[in-house]
Design a protein around this motif. Structure first.
Motif, mmCIF file in Angstrom:
data_model
loop_
_atom_site.group_PDB
_atom_site.id
_atom_site.type_symbol
_atom_site.label_atom_id
_atom_site.label_comp_id
_atom_site.label_asym_id
_atom_site.label_seq_id
_atom_site.Cartn_x
_atom_site.Cartn_y
_atom_site.Cartn_z
ATOM 1 N N HIS A 164 -4.529 -4.671 -7.847
ATOM 2 C CA HIS A 164 -5.238 -3.437 -7.497
ATOM 3 C C HIS A 164 -4.582 -2.218 -8.128
ATOM 4 C CE1 HIS A 164 -7.960 -0.956 -5.265
ATOM 5 N NE2 HIS A 164 -7.037 -0.487 -4.439
ATOM 6 N N ASN A 165 -3.261 -2.136 -8.079
ATOM 7 C CA ASN A 165 -2.580 -0.971 -8.648
ATOM 8 C C ASN A 165 -2.790 -0.873 -10.153
ATOM 9 O OD1 ASN A 165 -1.698 -0.335 -6.114
ATOM 10 N ND2 ASN A 165 0.472 -0.771 -6.499
ATOM 11 N N ARG A 173 -6.364 0.423 -10.821
ATOM 12 C CA ARG A 173 -6.422 1.876 -10.589
ATOM 13 C C ARG A 173 -5.779 2.629 -11.751
ATOM 14 N NH1 ARG A 173 -7.021 3.564 -5.017
ATOM 15 N NH2 ARG A 173 -5.559 5.278 -5.389
ATOM 16 N N HIS A 205 2.724 10.832 -2.993
ATOM 17 C CA HIS A 205 1.399 10.211 -3.031
ATOM 18 C C HIS A 205 0.294 11.135 -2.516
ATOM 19 C CE1 HIS A 205 2.463 5.738 -3.676
ATOM 20 N NE2 HIS A 205 3.589 6.426 -3.845
ATOM 21 N N ALA A 212 -1.472 4.747 -7.509
ATOM 22 C CA ALA A 212 -1.483 3.748 -6.442
ATOM 23 C C ALA A 212 -2.121 4.373 -5.199
ATOM 24 C CB ALA A 212 -0.061 3.288 -6.144
ATOM 25 N N PRO A 213 -2.487 3.582 -4.189
ATOM 26 C CA PRO A 213 -3.117 4.147 -2.987
ATOM 27 C C PRO A 213 -2.321 5.314 -2.406
ATOM 28 C CG PRO A 213 -3.365 1.780 -2.960
ATOM 29 C CD PRO A 213 -2.495 2.102 -4.151
ATOM 30 N N ILE A 244 -1.044 4.474 4.711
ATOM 31 C CA ILE A 244 -1.507 4.335 3.325
ATOM 32 C C ILE A 244 -3.007 4.107 3.352
ATOM 33 C CG2 ILE A 244 -1.258 3.076 1.160
ATOM 34 C CD1 ILE A 244 1.327 4.357 1.968
ATOM 35 N N GLN A 245 -3.731 4.815 2.478
ATOM 36 C CA GLN A 245 -5.179 4.644 2.452
ATOM 37 C C GLN A 245 -5.676 4.603 1.016
ATOM 38 O OE1 GLN A 245 -5.828 7.850 5.167
ATOM 39 N NE2 GLN A 245 -6.288 9.343 3.566
ATOM 40 N N ASP A 246 -6.791 3.917 0.840
ATOM 41 C CA ASP A 246 -7.287 3.615 -0.498
ATOM 42 C C ASP A 246 -8.215 4.711 -1.020
ATOM 43 O OD1 ASP A 246 -7.207 2.023 -2.718
ATOM 44 O OD2 ASP A 246 -8.831 0.708 -2.087
ATOM 45 N N GLU A 247 -7.714 5.941 -1.038
ATOM 46 C CA GLU A 247 -8.444 7.038 -1.680
ATOM 47 C C GLU A 247 -8.458 6.807 -3.195
ATOM 48 O OE1 GLU A 247 -7.459 11.078 -0.405
ATOM 49 O OE2 GLU A 247 -6.186 10.190 1.160
ATOM 50 N N PRO A 286 -7.721 7.061 -7.141
ATOM 51 C CA PRO A 286 -6.501 7.448 -7.858
ATOM 52 C C PRO A 286 -6.628 8.844 -8.451
ATOM 53 C CG PRO A 286 -7.783 5.898 -9.150
ATOM 54 C CD PRO A 286 -8.435 5.966 -7.811
#
Length: 283
Positions: free
Chosen positions: A21-22, A25, A192, A211-212, A232-235, A237
């Motif tokens: 995933h990283n 992104r 972040h 990253a998230p 941590i949340q998947d907003e 990038p």
């Protein structure tokens, strides 16, 4: 002069996944920078390039940026390891074993600092690094200068990630910067989230991560009492573009993902553009 900034990439967080995933992104942000309307003069990756500092992750990162149509320069964050980082990016300058270097452009200097201390999550800036910074600033007092470092030297309110404002490394950094009016801005990562403030009178911007992102929760945190808060949340990038116009640094931030275009520059927008330009020119 246009400097793109990507930070907190954390390649290798999911090391056995070829579709990590990283990395996806990160590649989406690279594609946007390379194919978008704003072609930077360089891309600065401001630390936490990998999750575990392993050679394989740095190799994957170096491969991902190999075809970029602009120079790509790495920095060290607390998740990085200097040896494998420098091995993967062998043209990166270093000083006394630190990933710390100066770059000179027309009318602007960029000083890249190393705030890594192995085994420590927060920042570090020893006497050797501080002396190097002071010497570089003393040698070029009339040249506008941009400082880049991974760890922001202030308390943001995101309590579980913050450094304490009284930590000795922050004092050493402040001492090295003191009296140097040529420093026009400081850019950093680590938190972040995109944050704007000032440090000892100098504008400071933290760029959000590829990253998230970290959840925006400014409440105190008790290390002995987990309270189920979001962390941590998947907003989408994020990256930044820092534009030096010869006088000042202007920073722009863009998130990368699906955006619905509501207007384009066509005949319907021409009168608006004409009006704004005419007002700006004093017509």
């Amino acid at each position: 002069m246009l400097i793109a900034q990507i930070t907190d990439i954390h390649i290798g967080f999911d090391p056995d996944n070829p579709d990590e995933h990283n990395m996806q992104r990160f590649k989406a942000v690279l594609k946007r920078i390379a194919s978008g309307p704003n072609s930077p003069d360089l891309l600065l990756m401001t630390g936490d390039l990998t999750e575990f500092g392993d050679a394989a992750s740095y190799a994957r990162l170096a491969s991902a940026v190999a075809d970029c149509p602009f120079p790509v320069l790495p920095m060290a964050g607390n998740h990085d390891v200097r040896g494998p980082l420098l091995a993967a990016f062998p043209s990166t300058p270093s000083h006394d074993g630190f990933v710390q270097y100066a770059l000179d452009f027309e009318g602007l200097r960029l000083l890249v600092l190393d705030t890594l201390e192995p085994g420590r999550h927060g920042g570090a800036f020893c006497e050797t690094r501080a002396a190097w910074l002071a010497a570089e600033l003393n040698a070029h007092p009339a040249t506008p200068t941009l400082i880049a470092l991974h760890h922001p030297p202030f308390e943001s309110g995101i309590a579980w990630l913050d450094s304490d404002a009284c930590e000795p490394w922050i004092g050493r950094l402040a001492g090295a910067l003191a009296g140097h009016d040529q420093v026009r801005a400081i850019i950093s990562g680590h938190l972040h989230r995109t944050i704007y403030t000032a440090f000892r009178g100098m504008p400071l911007m933290v760029c959000a991560s590829t990253a998230p992102l970290v959840a925006l929760d400014l409440n105190p945190i008790d290390p002995e009492r987990p309270d189920a808060r979001d962390m941590i949340q998947d907003e989408p990038p994020v990256y930044a573009l820092h534009r030096w116009d010869g006088t000042r640094l202007v920073s722009h931030v863009e998130s990368v993902g699906e955006h619905r275009i509501l207007a384009r520059y066509d005949a319907a927008m021409q009168d608006v553009v004409r009006l704004i330009v005419s007002e700006r020119s004093g017509d």
